[in-house]
Motif scaffolding. Sequence first.
Motif, PDB file in Angstrom:
ATOM      1  N   TYR A   3       0.868  -1.187   0.000  1.00  0.00           N
ATOM      2  CA  TYR A   3       0.000   0.000   0.000  1.00  0.00           C
ATOM      3  C   TYR A   3       0.895   1.223   0.000  1.00  0.00           C
ATOM      4  CZ  TYR A   3      -3.284   3.536   1.691  1.00  0.00           C
ATOM      5  OH  TYR A   3      -4.036   4.672   1.841  1.00  0.00           O
ATOM      6  N   TYR A  59       0.957  11.896   0.480  1.00  0.00           N
ATOM      7  CA  TYR A  59       0.365  12.926   1.316  1.00  0.00           C
ATOM      8  C   TYR A  59       0.907  14.294   0.918  1.00  0.00           C
ATOM      9  CZ  TYR A  59      -1.591   9.456   4.530  1.00  0.00           C
ATOM     10  OH  TYR A  59      -2.325   8.439   5.083  1.00  0.00           O
ATOM     11  N   GLN A  65       1.407  18.183   2.409  1.00  0.00           N
ATOM     12  CA  GLN A  65       1.429  18.972   3.633  1.00  0.00           C
ATOM     13  C   GLN A  65       1.623  20.443   3.293  1.00  0.00           C
ATOM     14  OE1 GLN A  65       4.675  18.296   6.422  1.00  0.00           O
ATOM     15  NE2 GLN A  65       3.391  18.858   8.156  1.00  0.00           N
ATOM     16  N   LYS A 109       0.274  22.937   8.489  1.00  0.00           N
ATOM     17  CA  LYS A 109      -0.841  21.980   8.555  1.00  0.00           C
ATOM     18  C   LYS A 109      -0.319  20.561   8.704  1.00  0.00           C
ATOM     19  CE  LYS A 109      -4.107  25.011   7.303  1.00  0.00           C
ATOM     20  NZ  LYS A 109      -5.309  25.337   8.107  1.00  0.00           N
ATOM     21  N   GLY A 110      -1.233  19.647   8.980  1.00  0.00           N
ATOM     22  CA  GLY A 110      -0.885  18.245   8.983  1.00  0.00           C
ATOM     23  C   GLY A 110      -0.967  17.666   7.581  1.00  0.00           C
ATOM     24  N   PRO A 111      -0.275  16.567   7.327  1.00  0.00           N
ATOM     25  CA  PRO A 111      -0.345  15.934   6.000  1.00  0.00           C
ATOM     26  C   PRO A 111      -1.758  15.442   5.699  1.00  0.00           C
ATOM     27  CG  PRO A 111       1.510  15.101   7.280  1.00  0.00           C
ATOM     28  CD  PRO A 111       0.652  15.885   8.224  1.00  0.00           C
ATOM     29  N   LEU A 149      -3.934  12.976   2.799  1.00  0.00           N
ATOM     30  CA  LEU A 149      -3.853  12.014   1.707  1.00  0.00           C
ATOM     31  C   LEU A 149      -4.395  12.624   0.422  1.00  0.00           C
ATOM     32  CD1 LEU A 149      -3.330   8.923   1.035  1.00  0.00           C
ATOM     33  CD2 LEU A 149      -5.806   8.670   1.233  1.00  0.00           C
ATOM     34  N   PHE A 205       4.800  13.893   0.488  1.00  0.00           N
ATOM     35  CA  PHE A 205       5.438  12.718   1.081  1.00  0.00           C
ATOM     36  C   PHE A 205       4.914  11.455   0.413  1.00  0.00           C
ATOM     37  CE2 PHE A 205       7.615  14.550   4.665  1.00  0.00           C
ATOM     38  CZ  PHE A 205       6.885  15.664   5.019  1.00  0.00           C
ATOM     39  N   LYS A 255       1.478   0.403  10.315  1.00  0.00           N
ATOM     40  CA  LYS A 255       2.623   1.286  10.498  1.00  0.00           C
ATOM     41  C   LYS A 255       3.025   1.774   9.119  1.00  0.00           C
ATOM     42  CE  LYS A 255       7.498   1.310  11.761  1.00  0.00           C
ATOM     43  NZ  LYS A 255       8.606   0.522  12.333  1.00  0.00           N
ATOM     44  N   VAL A 256       3.004   3.060   8.907  1.00  0.00           N
ATOM     45  CA  VAL A 256       3.307   3.654   7.615  1.00  0.00           C
ATOM     46  C   VAL A 256       4.675   4.324   7.690  1.00  0.00           C
ATOM     47  CG1 VAL A 256       2.543   5.322   5.888  1.00  0.00           C
ATOM     48  CG2 VAL A 256       0.855   4.025   7.196  1.00  0.00           C
ATOM     49  N   THR A 257       5.537   3.984   6.739  1.00  0.00           N
ATOM     50  CA  THR A 257       6.872   4.580   6.678  1.00  0.00           C
ATOM     51  C   THR A 257       6.880   5.635   5.590  1.00  0.00           C
ATOM     52  OG1 THR A 257       7.875   2.507   7.403  1.00  0.00           O
ATOM     53  CG2 THR A 257       9.323   4.111   6.356  1.00  0.00           C
ATOM     54  N   PHE A 258       7.331   6.841   5.940  1.00  0.00           N
ATOM     55  CA  PHE A 258       7.312   7.974   5.028  1.00  0.00           C
ATOM     56  C   PHE A 258       8.686   8.252   4.436  1.00  0.00           C
ATOM     57  CE2 PHE A 258       3.111   9.914   5.466  1.00  0.00           C
ATOM     58  CZ  PHE A 258       2.629   9.247   6.577  1.00  0.00           C
ATOM     59  N   GLY A 259       8.680   8.793   3.226  1.00  0.00           N
ATOM     60  CA  GLY A 259       9.883   9.366   2.655  1.00  0.00           C
ATOM     61  C   GLY A 259      10.181  10.707   3.291  1.00  0.00           C
ATOM     62  N   ILE A 260      11.287  11.297   2.893  1.00  0.00           N
ATOM     63  CA  ILE A 260      11.763  12.521   3.531  1.00  0.00           C
ATOM     64  C   ILE A 260      10.978  13.759   3.080  1.00  0.00           C
ATOM     65  CG2 ILE A 260      13.539  13.170   1.846  1.00  0.00           C
ATOM     66  CD1 ILE A 260      15.379  13.652   4.340  1.00  0.00           C
ATOM     67  N   GLY A 261      10.228  13.634   2.011  1.00  0.00           N
ATOM     68  CA  GLY A 261       9.416  14.748   1.535  1.00  0.00           C
ATOM     69  C   GLY A 261      10.062  15.503   0.389  1.00  0.00           C
TER      70      GLY A 261
END
Lengths: 115, 112
Positions: B32, B36, B38, B42-44, B46, B89, B99-105
Motif C-alpha cells: 500500500y 500525502y 502537507q 498543517k498536517g499531511p 492524503l 510525502f 505502520k506507515v513509513t514515510f519518505g523525507i518529503g
Amino acid sequence: NAGVMQNPRHLVRRRGQEARLRCSPMKGHSHVYWYRQLPEEGLKFMVYLQKENIIDESGMPKERFSAEFPKEGPSILRIQQVVRGDSAAYFCASSAGVGATGELFFGEGSRLTVL
Amino acid sequence: GENVEQHPSTLSVQEGDSAVIKCTYSDSASNYFPWYKQELGKGPQLIIDIRSNVGEKKDQRIAVTLNKTAKHFSLHITETQPEDSAVYFCAASIQGYQKVTFGIGTKLQVIP
C-alpha cells in the motif's frame, strides 16, 4: 469538528521540564499513531496505539518518552526532562483500523520548542 | 524494517508544467503506497494512493505509478498550479498492519 484534534498547537518548555501532548482521534477511530517531524526532515514514526494497548513503539526513544491511549480520553505523548533536541513538530494520526482503507488522518500538529 | 527513499528533496516548476516525484521502497511485502500533501503549518493530507495489484491510478491532474519489480513508485502532477505548492510525502506500508513509513518529503514550488 470531526477531525483529529491535537493540543496544544504550540508548547514552549525549558530544558528539564515535562511536555504533554494530547490527541483526540477522529470519531469512530480506535487506532492512533504519533509521528515526529524535525525541520527539513520527513515524518518519523514513533508509536502506534489502540485503546489501552501499545501495538508498536519501535520508533520511540528508549528514555524520557512514553505514550498512552486510555479507555477514556485522548492519547497522550509525554516527554520527560526535555532537551533542545526534542524541539520538533509532533503529529498525531488516526485510522479506523485493520481492514479499513489504510488512510491515516492527521491532526495539525503540536510544535514543541525547548529553550 | 521498511525504508522509503524519495527524490528530489526540492522541485521548482513553472505554472502549467508537470512535476514528477520518485520514491523507492525496500520491503517487498509492502503493498500500500499513499501520497500525502502537507501545506505550511498543517498536517499531511492524503491525496492519492495505490495498492500493489495495480500499476497506475489517476485522479484529475495527479497520477501515481507503481513498479513492484523495481520497487519504485512515482507521483505525477500535470498542469501545475500555485496551490499545488506544498511538501509531498510518499509512504509505504503493509495493508493490515498500519505502520506507515514515510519518505523525507519533496518541497514543490510552482512559480506563477
